[in-house]
Design a protein around this motif. Sequence first.
Motif, PDB file in Angstrom:
ATOM      1  N   ALA A 226       0.805  -1.218   0.000  1.00  8.47           N
ATOM      2  CA  ALA A 226       0.000   0.000   0.000  1.00  8.47           C
ATOM      3  C   ALA A 226       0.840   1.270   0.000  1.00  8.47           C
ATOM      4  CB  ALA A 226      -0.953   0.000   1.194  1.00  8.47           C
ATOM      5  N   LEU A 227       2.023   1.242   0.618  1.00  8.92           N
ATOM      6  CA  LEU A 227       2.869   2.437   0.592  1.00  8.92           C
ATOM      7  C   LEU A 227       3.232   2.811  -0.839  1.00  8.92           C
ATOM      8  CD1 LEU A 227       5.302   1.923   3.634  1.00  8.92           C
ATOM      9  CD2 LEU A 227       3.259   3.361   3.505  1.00  8.92           C
ATOM     10  N   GLN A 228       3.263   1.814  -1.731  1.00  5.19           N
ATOM     11  CA  GLN A 228       3.566   2.091  -3.129  1.00  5.19           C
ATOM     12  C   GLN A 228       2.457   2.906  -3.784  1.00  5.19           C
ATOM     13  OE1 GLN A 228       6.257   1.296  -4.902  1.00  5.19           O
ATOM     14  NE2 GLN A 228       7.341   0.003  -3.437  1.00  5.19           N
ATOM     15  N   GLU A 229       1.235   2.737  -3.293  1.00  2.00           N
ATOM     16  CA  GLU A 229       0.110   3.488  -3.848  1.00  2.00           C
ATOM     17  C   GLU A 229       0.006   4.881  -3.229  1.00  2.00           C
ATOM     18  OE1 GLU A 229      -4.161   2.101  -5.272  1.00  2.00           O
ATOM     19  OE2 GLU A 229      -4.018   2.017  -3.075  1.00  2.00           O
ATOM     20  N   ILE A 230       0.466   5.017  -1.990  1.00  2.00           N
ATOM     21  CA  ILE A 230       0.283   6.260  -1.247  1.00  2.00           C
ATOM     22  C   ILE A 230       1.417   7.249  -1.487  1.00  2.00           C
ATOM     23  CG2 ILE A 230       0.128   7.227   1.090  1.00  2.00           C
ATOM     24  CD1 ILE A 230      -1.148   4.477   1.889  1.00  2.00           C
ATOM     25  N   PHE A 231       2.653   6.748  -1.565  1.00  2.00           N
ATOM     26  CA  PHE A 231       3.829   7.614  -1.693  1.00  2.00           C
ATOM     27  C   PHE A 231       4.414   7.549  -3.106  1.00  2.00           C
ATOM     28  CE2 PHE A 231       3.693   7.049   2.901  1.00  2.00           C
ATOM     29  CZ  PHE A 231       4.066   8.306   3.376  1.00  2.00           C
ATOM     30  N   PRO A 232       5.254   8.537  -3.467  1.00  2.00           N
ATOM     31  CA  PRO A 232       5.967   8.478  -4.751  1.00  2.00           C
ATOM     32  C   PRO A 232       6.881   7.251  -4.809  1.00  2.00           C
ATOM     33  CG  PRO A 232       6.025  10.700  -3.842  1.00  2.00           C
ATOM     34  CD  PRO A 232       5.464   9.818  -2.760  1.00  2.00           C
ATOM     35  N   LEU A 233       7.438   7.000  -5.974  1.00  2.00           N
ATOM     36  CA  LEU A 233       8.310   5.837  -6.170  1.00  2.00           C
ATOM     37  C   LEU A 233       9.394   5.784  -5.102  1.00  2.00           C
ATOM     38  CD1 LEU A 233       9.018   5.495 -10.005  1.00  2.00           C
ATOM     39  CD2 LEU A 233       7.738   3.922  -8.547  1.00  2.00           C
ATOM     40  N   HIS A 234       9.556   4.627  -4.475  1.00  2.00           N
ATOM     41  CA  HIS A 234      10.570   4.486  -3.438  1.00  2.00           C
ATOM     42  C   HIS A 234      11.130   3.068  -3.422  1.00  2.00           C
ATOM     43  CE1 HIS A 234       6.619   3.559  -1.541  1.00  2.00           C
ATOM     44  NE2 HIS A 234       7.287   2.586  -0.943  1.00  2.00           N
ATOM     45  N   VAL A 235      12.239   2.927  -2.732  1.00  2.00           N
ATOM     46  CA  VAL A 235      12.840   1.609  -2.521  1.00  2.00           C
ATOM     47  C   VAL A 235      12.809   1.297  -1.031  1.00  2.00           C
ATOM     48  CG1 VAL A 235      14.342   1.729  -4.535  1.00  2.00           C
ATOM     49  CG2 VAL A 235      15.167   2.599  -2.341  1.00  2.00           C
ATOM     50  N   TYR A 236      12.795   0.011  -0.733  1.00  2.00           N
ATOM     51  CA  TYR A 236      12.758  -0.421   0.663  1.00  2.00           C
ATOM     52  C   TYR A 236      14.155  -0.793   1.148  1.00  2.00           C
ATOM     53  CZ  TYR A 236       7.682  -0.613   0.476  1.00  2.00           C
ATOM     54  OH  TYR A 236       6.364  -0.268   0.358  1.00  2.00           O
TER      55      TYR A 236
END
Length: 246
Positions: A84-94
């Motif tokens: 869900a963080l992928q839908e809420i925030f801009p492109l990111h890596v974990y």
Amino acid sequence: MLIIRNLLYWLLLCLITPPMFLLFIPAAFFPQGANKMGRAWALTLVWMLKHIIGLNYRVIGRENIPAGPAIICSKHQSGWETLALQEIFPLHVYVAKKELFKLPFFGWGLKLTKAIGIDRSNTALASQQLMAQGLARKNEGLWIAIFPEGTRMPPGTKGRYRLGGARMAKLFGMDLVPVALNSGEFWPRNSFLKYPGEVTIVIGQPLRHDSAEPEVLMAQCEAWIENQQKQISGIGPCARAPHQGV
């Protein structure tokens, strides 16, 4: 009915993941291509969770998401937030333990998206890996997401908050965005079953990277997250008594 819905979810997950993974490989040759494919896969699963399981979510504090790249410092209770963080925030890596890279499809996809892999058995080496790979991801225009407790924590429990996220914030000049959530009350750790309901995710105001030293930054982040956890806990079917220390 719950079991049937979960069986359908897992069946579709197994069917769509291998062909989508094949698209990761050519996408990886383009800037942020694999990351965009990873987001597409994650959003597909979020859609399935909503429409098959009935697991929705609401966001409080979306206006606190900054315009430029930052470090997402999130509570970690289940696999839900990795999607869900992928839908809420801009492109990111974990930031993830490097052992995950060995997992079929999911781990391989993490590797292709240039997730920051660290060796948790070697603290000094893990810190070096975090800083070197994190700086590279920032220079590529990506956000960074880190789970400061290092692992999934059952609802109502708290782990030790590590300083890696705050140290990256200071070194890279990226603000720290605290995130609280109660996903584990609907998607328990290591559980086959996921339950319908509404996950609450709360996004706090960014903590400026130049406002304090790493120890103070992380203490502020921890205090904010854990205070929010008390306010949103005890709602889902798998909730526990709030905040039993571990």
